[in-house]
Design a protein around this motif. Structure first.
Motif, PDB file in Angstrom:
ATOM      1  N   ASN A 125       0.770  -1.224  -0.084  1.00 43.66           N
ATOM      2  CA  ASN A 125      -0.048  -0.053  -0.090  1.00 43.66           C
ATOM      3  C   ASN A 125       0.843   1.241   0.098  1.00 43.66           C
ATOM      4  O   ASN A 125       0.312   2.150  -0.242  1.00 43.66           O
ATOM      5  CB  ASN A 125      -0.941   0.010   1.177  1.00 43.66           C
ATOM      6  CG  ASN A 125      -1.800   1.188   1.375  1.00 43.66           C
ATOM      7  OD1 ASN A 125      -2.489   1.715   0.707  1.00 43.66           O
ATOM      8  ND2 ASN A 125      -1.043   2.108   2.547  1.00 43.66           N
ATOM      9  N   ALA A 126       2.342   1.086   0.670  1.00 47.99           N
ATOM     10  CA  ALA A 126       2.825   2.419   0.694  1.00 47.99           C
ATOM     11  C   ALA A 126       3.327   3.060  -0.866  1.00 47.99           C
ATOM     12  O   ALA A 126       3.176   2.508  -1.847  1.00 47.99           O
ATOM     13  CB  ALA A 126       4.248   2.181   1.110  1.00 47.99           C
ATOM     14  N   GLY A 127       3.044   4.568  -0.773  1.00 49.01           N
ATOM     15  CA  GLY A 127       3.291   5.050  -2.146  1.00 49.01           C
ATOM     16  C   GLY A 127       3.361   6.696  -1.688  1.00 49.01           C
ATOM     17  O   GLY A 127       3.249   7.142  -0.986  1.00 49.01           O
ATOM     18  N   GLU A 128       4.013   7.254  -2.890  1.00 53.80           N
ATOM     19  CA  GLU A 128       4.455   8.727  -2.756  1.00 53.80           C
ATOM     20  C   GLU A 128       3.973   9.232  -4.055  1.00 53.80           C
ATOM     21  O   GLU A 128       3.893   8.459  -5.091  1.00 53.80           O
ATOM     22  CB  GLU A 128       5.927   9.004  -2.614  1.00 53.80           C
ATOM     23  CG  GLU A 128       6.969   8.446  -3.505  1.00 53.80           C
ATOM     24  CD  GLU A 128       8.147   8.713  -3.033  1.00 53.80           C
ATOM     25  OE1 GLU A 128       8.744  10.044  -3.561  1.00 53.80           O
ATOM     26  OE2 GLU A 128       8.958   7.894  -2.300  1.00 53.80           O
ATOM     27  N   GLN A 129       3.889  10.725  -4.208  1.00 51.32           N
ATOM     28  CA  GLN A 129       3.594  11.410  -5.251  1.00 51.32           C
ATOM     29  C   GLN A 129       4.207  12.777  -5.374  1.00 51.32           C
ATOM     30  O   GLN A 129       4.130  13.413  -4.253  1.00 51.32           O
ATOM     31  CB  GLN A 129       1.885  11.360  -5.493  1.00 51.32           C
ATOM     32  CG  GLN A 129       1.032  12.194  -4.550  1.00 51.32           C
ATOM     33  CD  GLN A 129      -0.294  12.054  -4.718  1.00 51.32           C
ATOM     34  OE1 GLN A 129      -0.829  11.134  -5.678  1.00 51.32           O
ATOM     35  NE2 GLN A 129      -1.235  12.797  -4.201  1.00 51.32           N
ATOM     36  N   HIS A 130       4.343  13.542  -6.257  1.00 51.73           N
ATOM     37  CA  HIS A 130       5.116  14.923  -6.548  1.00 51.73           C
ATOM     38  C   HIS A 130       4.667  15.250  -7.817  1.00 51.73           C
ATOM     39  O   HIS A 130       4.961  14.976  -8.935  1.00 51.73           O
ATOM     40  CB  HIS A 130       6.355  14.855  -6.378  1.00 51.73           C
ATOM     41  CG  HIS A 130       7.168  13.953  -5.262  1.00 51.73           C
ATOM     42  ND1 HIS A 130       7.246  14.360  -3.894  1.00 51.73           N
ATOM     43  CD2 HIS A 130       7.534  12.527  -5.395  1.00 51.73           C
ATOM     44  CE1 HIS A 130       7.749  13.472  -3.112  1.00 51.73           C
ATOM     45  NE2 HIS A 130       7.774  12.291  -3.974  1.00 51.73           N
TER      46      HIS A 130
END
Length: 284
Positions: A125-130
């Motif tokens: 489930n881990a995630g990042e966005q920029h």
């Protein structure tokens, strides 16, 4: 038309902090009724400190599972999730580190096996966005970092966990509506979510002979710490207004999909994506 859905707010650091949000996300609905659907099972949940991960952890605890919360460095949020799991009668441990690092993923699996001797459910489930306004502004370092967190981590953790997954085990990956609709400001993030969808479908076929089911959830706009730590205060104030339901969703509205996919209710379901997105029809 009023397109304001939330108080304007912004956090300067990623990952975001849940206790700094106002209002704080709802991770458990008052009318949720557990039925022991995951009794005796052990689950690993990445991004388990807050947002959708926290909601899944609490729902899994209510359903009888023991949970390992994997998170980067949000210690206060992780402790809150541990406390909430305990308050709802569950058992949990927290493991801090970068899931983009294969050696840390091995440490996670080793710790869970040492603690409980089994793994039945893996939640990637881990995630990042920029956000970036155009491709020229998106540098290679950001592109690679987003892929490392969002999809490389799934490869690393799934690979080391497979040794311990038995027939009947379940892998659930978090994709996104952006994999299906795209997002002009989230080119790298949307690309990773497309990769996650394809990874889920292909892995489900690969593991079907071993009796391991692989599915995914593709949320729409959900009120999690990722939102105020990603977007401007003005964008946050309008978050989710463009959905047919006209509002953002809460983590508590997504977590039951993870319960269903991990339970025996979904024993004939593999290779599928559940779209919890406020009414957007994406046909995928």
């Amino acid at each position: 038309m009023n397109d304001k859905t939330l108080p304007a707010q912004h956090q300067e650091r990623q990952p975001g902090i849940e206790h700094a949000m106002h209002p704080e996300p709802v991770y458990l609905a008052d009318d949720y009724r557990a039925a022991g659907k995951l009794a005796g099972k052990v689950a690993i949940i990445t991004g388990g400190d807050s947002g959708i991960g926290r909601a899944v952890a609490v729902h899994y605890a209510l359903e009888g599972a023991r949970v390992a919360l994997v998170y980067l460095n949000e210690d206060e949020d992780a402790q809150k999730t541990l406390d909430e799991v305990s308050r709802h009668g569950g058992e949990a441990i927290a493991l801090a580190g970068d899931v983009g690092d294969g050696s840390f993923c091995q440490c996670v699996v080793d710790a869970v096996i040492a603690k409980w001797g089994r793994i039945d459910i893996l939640i990637n489930n881990a995630g990042e966005q920029h956000p970036e306004h155009n491709l020229e502004a998106l540098d290679e370092a950001q592109w690679e970092k987003t892929f490392r967190t969002n999809i490389f981590a799934m490869f690393h953790l799934t690979k080391v966990a497979l040794e311990h997954l038995q027939p009947g085990a379940s892998i659930i990956n978090t994709s996104s509506v952006t994999a299906y609709k795209g997002n002009p400001m989230l080119l790298d993030y949307s690309s990773t979510k497309g990769a996650i969808t394809s990874f889920t479908r292909s892995l489900s076929i690969n593991l079907a002979p071993r009796g391991i089911r692989v599915n995914g959830v593709a949320p729409g706009p959900i009120w999690t710490p990722l939102i105020p730590s990603t977007f401007s205060a003005e964008k946050v104030a309008e978050f989710g207004a463009d959905t047919p339901l006209g509002r953002p969703g809460q983590p508590a509205e997504v977590a039951p999909a993870f319960v269903y996919l991990a339970s025996n209710d979904a024993s004939y379901v593999t290779g599928q994506m559940l779209h919890v997105n406020g009414g957007s029809v994406v046909n995928g």
